[in-house]
Design an enzyme around this catalytic site. Structure first.
Site, PDB file in Angstrom:
ATOM      1  N   ALA A  67       0.858  -1.185   0.000  1.00 18.20           N
ATOM      2  CA  ALA A  67       0.000   0.000   0.000  1.00 18.20           C
ATOM      3  C   ALA A  67       0.891   1.232   0.000  1.00 18.20           C
ATOM      4  O   ALA A  67       2.058   1.168   0.392  1.00 18.20           O
ATOM      5  CB  ALA A  67      -0.878  -0.011   1.246  1.00 18.20           C
ATOM      6  N   GLY A 110       0.610  -5.099   0.505  1.00 15.27           N
ATOM      7  CA  GLY A 110      -0.516  -5.135  -0.431  1.00 15.27           C
ATOM      8  C   GLY A 110      -0.103  -5.697  -1.794  1.00 15.27           C
ATOM      9  O   GLY A 110      -0.924  -6.259  -2.518  1.00 15.27           O
ATOM     10  N   GLU A 113      -0.395  -9.263  -1.418  1.00 15.70           N
ATOM     11  CA  GLU A 113      -1.832  -9.595  -1.379  1.00 15.70           C
ATOM     12  C   GLU A 113      -2.429  -9.554  -2.785  1.00 15.70           C
ATOM     13  O   GLU A 113      -3.283 -10.377  -3.130  1.00 15.70           O
ATOM     14  CB  GLU A 113      -2.565  -8.629  -0.433  1.00 15.70           C
ATOM     15  CG  GLU A 113      -2.173  -8.890   1.021  1.00 15.70           C
ATOM     16  CD  GLU A 113      -2.674  -7.815   1.971  1.00 15.70           C
ATOM     17  OE1 GLU A 113      -2.345  -6.635   1.756  1.00 15.70           O
ATOM     18  OE2 GLU A 113      -3.380  -8.153   2.929  1.00 15.70           O
ATOM     19  N   GLU A 133       3.881  -5.301   7.106  1.00 14.18           N
ATOM     20  CA  GLU A 133       2.977  -4.348   7.777  1.00 14.18           C
ATOM     21  C   GLU A 133       3.268  -4.224   9.264  1.00 14.18           C
ATOM     22  O   GLU A 133       3.099  -3.166   9.868  1.00 14.18           O
ATOM     23  CB  GLU A 133       1.512  -4.795   7.584  1.00 14.18           C
ATOM     24  CG  GLU A 133       0.964  -4.617   6.179  1.00 14.18           C
ATOM     25  CD  GLU A 133       1.200  -5.808   5.270  1.00 14.18           C
ATOM     26  OE1 GLU A 133       2.051  -6.674   5.587  1.00 14.18           O
ATOM     27  OE2 GLU A 133       0.534  -5.884   4.224  1.00 14.18           O
TER      28      GLU A 133
HETATM   29  N1  CO8 Z   1       4.551   3.388  -0.180  1.00 17.48           N
HETATM   30  C1  CO8 Z   1       4.953   4.591  -0.617  1.00 17.48           C
HETATM   31  N2  CO8 Z   1       6.187   4.826  -1.121  1.00 17.48           N
HETATM   32  C2  CO8 Z   1       7.034   3.772  -1.173  1.00 17.48           C
HETATM   33  C3  CO8 Z   1       6.675   2.486  -0.725  1.00 17.48           C
HETATM   34  C4  CO8 Z   1       5.357   2.305  -0.219  1.00 17.48           C
HETATM   35  N3  CO8 Z   1       4.893   1.112   0.195  1.00 17.48           N
HETATM   36  N4  CO8 Z   1       7.730   1.655  -0.876  1.00 17.48           N
HETATM   37  C5  CO8 Z   1       8.709   2.411  -1.428  1.00 17.48           C
HETATM   38  N5  CO8 Z   1       8.296   3.669  -1.597  1.00 17.48           N
HETATM   39  C6  CO8 Z   1       9.054   4.807  -2.142  1.00 17.48           C
HETATM   40  C7  CO8 Z   1      10.119   5.284  -1.151  1.00 17.48           C
HETATM   41  O1  CO8 Z   1       9.576   6.177  -0.221  1.00 17.48           O
HETATM   42  C8  CO8 Z   1      11.093   5.932  -2.114  1.00 17.48           C
HETATM   43  O2  CO8 Z   1      10.593   7.204  -2.491  1.00 17.48           O
HETATM   44  P1  CO8 Z   1      11.544   8.537  -2.331  1.00 17.48           P
HETATM   45  O3  CO8 Z   1      12.690   8.271  -3.275  1.00 17.48           O
HETATM   46  O4  CO8 Z   1      10.641   9.641  -2.762  1.00 17.48           O
HETATM   47  O5  CO8 Z   1      11.959   8.583  -0.918  1.00 17.48           O
HETATM   48  C9  CO8 Z   1      11.034   5.055  -3.357  1.00 17.48           C
HETATM   49  O6  CO8 Z   1       9.786   4.368  -3.288  1.00 17.48           O
HETATM   50  C10 CO8 Z   1      12.147   4.027  -3.374  1.00 17.48           C
HETATM   51  O7  CO8 Z   1      12.103   3.308  -2.146  1.00 17.48           O
HETATM   52  P2  CO8 Z   1      13.428   3.019  -1.262  1.00 17.48           P
HETATM   53  O8  CO8 Z   1      14.395   4.161  -1.397  1.00 17.48           O
HETATM   54  O9  CO8 Z   1      12.985   2.648   0.102  1.00 17.48           O
HETATM   55  O10 CO8 Z   1      13.990   1.752  -2.069  1.00 17.48           O
HETATM   56  P3  CO8 Z   1      14.929   0.584  -1.542  1.00 17.48           P
HETATM   57  O11 CO8 Z   1      15.302  -0.181  -2.769  1.00 17.48           O
HETATM   58  O12 CO8 Z   1      15.999   1.108  -0.652  1.00 17.48           O
HETATM   59  O13 CO8 Z   1      13.969  -0.352  -0.592  1.00 17.48           O
HETATM   60  C11 CO8 Z   1      11.937  -1.555  -0.111  1.00 17.48           C
HETATM   61  C12 CO8 Z   1      12.946  -1.088  -1.184  1.00 17.48           C
HETATM   62  C13 CO8 Z   1      12.570  -2.591   0.815  1.00 17.48           C
HETATM   63  C14 CO8 Z   1      10.767  -2.169  -0.849  1.00 17.48           C
HETATM   64  C15 CO8 Z   1      11.481  -0.329   0.746  1.00 17.48           C
HETATM   65  O14 CO8 Z   1      11.064   0.710  -0.148  1.00 17.48           O
HETATM   66  C16 CO8 Z   1      10.336  -0.625   1.670  1.00 17.48           C
HETATM   67  O15 CO8 Z   1      10.532  -1.211   2.720  1.00 17.48           O
HETATM   68  N6  CO8 Z   1       9.097  -0.192   1.290  1.00 17.48           N
HETATM   69  C17 CO8 Z   1       7.936  -0.381   2.139  1.00 17.48           C
HETATM   70  C18 CO8 Z   1       7.451  -1.804   2.152  1.00 17.48           C
HETATM   71  C19 CO8 Z   1       6.271  -1.947   3.084  1.00 17.48           C
HETATM   72  O16 CO8 Z   1       6.348  -1.705   4.268  1.00 17.48           O
HETATM   73  N7  CO8 Z   1       5.115  -2.388   2.520  1.00 17.48           N
HETATM   74  C20 CO8 Z   1       3.910  -2.584   3.269  1.00 17.48           C
HETATM   75  C21 CO8 Z   1       3.037  -1.382   3.165  1.00 17.48           C
HETATM   76  S1  CO8 Z   1       1.590  -1.477   4.171  1.00 17.48           S
HETATM   77  C22 CO8 Z   1       0.543  -2.439   3.286  1.00 17.48           C
HETATM   78  O17 CO8 Z   1       0.829  -2.875   2.192  1.00 17.48           O
HETATM   79  C23 CO8 Z   1      -0.802  -2.687   3.909  1.00 17.48           C
HETATM   80  C24 CO8 Z   1      -1.831  -3.125   2.889  1.00 17.48           C
HETATM   81  C25 CO8 Z   1      -3.167  -2.903   3.476  1.00 17.48           C
HETATM   82  C26 CO8 Z   1      -4.251  -2.811   2.395  1.00 17.48           C
HETATM   83  C27 CO8 Z   1      -5.521  -2.341   3.034  1.00 17.48           C
HETATM   84  C28 CO8 Z   1      -6.636  -2.119   1.993  1.00 17.48           C
HETATM   85  C29 CO8 Z   1      -7.895  -1.664   2.661  1.00 17.48           C
END
Ligand code: CO8
Length: 259
Positions: A67, A110, A113, A133
């Site tokens: 998400a 997500g 998912e 999450e």
């Molecule tokens: N949301 C928003 N922006 C994101 C997300 C995300 N999930 N993941 C990465 N980005 C952005 C970063 O902020 C970054 O942007 P910026 O350059 O502007 O700072 C850009 O993408 C690149 O990301 P990183 O610099 O972090 O890239 P890395 O290669 O160093 O790391 C990772 C990659 C490991 C994937 C890291 O980005 C990360 O941990 N991301 C988050 C993963 C996460 O926690 N996902 C779970 C989210 S919560 C969820 O999915 C709940 C679902 C519920 C659904 C409910 C429906 C009703």
């Protein structure tokens, strides 16, 4: 096809439509607008007889990182109450044709998912799956706690959801989450070939098979077997069944018409 900003939808070829998640600046984070576009593209595909199978893919490095955390951060309780995402997830889930997720790189939260709501996952060797999450003080909210346990069993589902640790594609394959692992550059190609194979079958039989398999999530065995029996009988009335058997007898490929 045009009109979308967060996804790219190709015209169907050989019965297969590709939908690519397209937010490279945010690792394909599934903001509400993206989910809305995806739900819309699938509802259009549902009505289009040229589409028999859909392949959903991301970029070479990321399927989807979950998400959109930045969007979630801005939601106040009223915003959460009005949240359109559950509605979009329901529309995505309701799609009746087969969906294959072709996964390269990160497939998280997500994103995982979404892959699990597809019918088949083809993963690249470099794919990583996780439900992180818990690191945000939340839990999966689009089916993760329910679908993961049905794919991989309690032990691994608990480990992934409680710890936020990732697993690699091979482990996901052995656990039953993923159908096949390919070299990174071949993932989409293999998913497309598989999609074409499925698209060449009777669309009625394919739809009924998908429905019957998914019913196993919801029903006890006796009820599921009854449902299968009725579905089997229903297919006996189709022209495609006649054609399939006739083609076998005549030693030629079948021409299924979806009738
Ligand atoms: N949301 C928003 N922006 C994101 C997300 C995300 N999930 N993941 C990465 N980005 C952005 C970063 O902020 C970054 O942007 P910026 O350059 O502007 O700072 C850009 O993408 C690149 O990301 P990183 O610099 O972090 O890239 P890395 O290669 O160093 O790391 C990772 C990659 C490991 C994937 C890291 O980005 C990360 O941990 N991301 C988050 C993963 C996460 O926690 N996902 C779970 C989210 S919560 C969820 O999915 C709940 C679902 C519920 C659904 C409910 C429906 C009703």
């Amino acid at each position: 096809m045009t009109g979308y900003s967060d996804i790219v939808v190709d015209s169907p070829k050989s019965g297969v439509q590709h939908i690519r998640l397209n937010r490279p600046e945010a690792h394909n984070a599934l903001r509400t607008a993206l989910l809305g576009e995806l739900a819309n593209a699938l509802s259009v595909a549902e009505q289009d007889d040229q589409v028999r199978v859909v392949v959903i893919t991301g970029s070479e490095k990321v399927f989807a990182a979950g998400a959109d955390i930045k969007e979630m951060a801005d939601l106040n309780p009223v915003g959460i109450w009005k949240d359109k995402r559950p509605q979009h997830w329901n529309s995505i889930k309701a799609f009746s044709k087969p969906v294959i997720a072709a996964v390269n790189g990160y497939c998280l939260g997500g994103g995982m998912e979404l892959a699990m709501s597809a019918d088949i996952i083809i993963a690249s060797e470099d794919a990583q799956f996780g439900q992180p999450e818990i690191n945000l003080g939340i839990i999966p909210g689009a089916g993760g706690t329910q679908r993961l346990i049905r794919s991989v069993g309690k032990a691994l589902a608990m480990k992934l959801i409680l710890s936020g640790e990732f697993i690699k594609a091979r482990e996901a394959l052995y656990a039953g989450l993923v159908a096949e692992v390919t070299q990174p550059e071949l993932t989409l190609k293999r998913a497309t070939t598989l999609a074409k194979t499925i698209a060449s079958k009777s669309p009625i039989a394919v739809r009924v098979a998908k429905e019957a398999i998914l019913a196993a999530y919801e029903t006890p065995l006796s009820q599921g077997l009854e449902l299968e029996r009725k579905a089997f009988l229903f297919l006996a009335a189709t022209e495609d069944r006649q054609e399939g058997i006739q083609a076998f007898m005549e030693k030629r490929p079948p021409q299924f018409k979806g009738l």
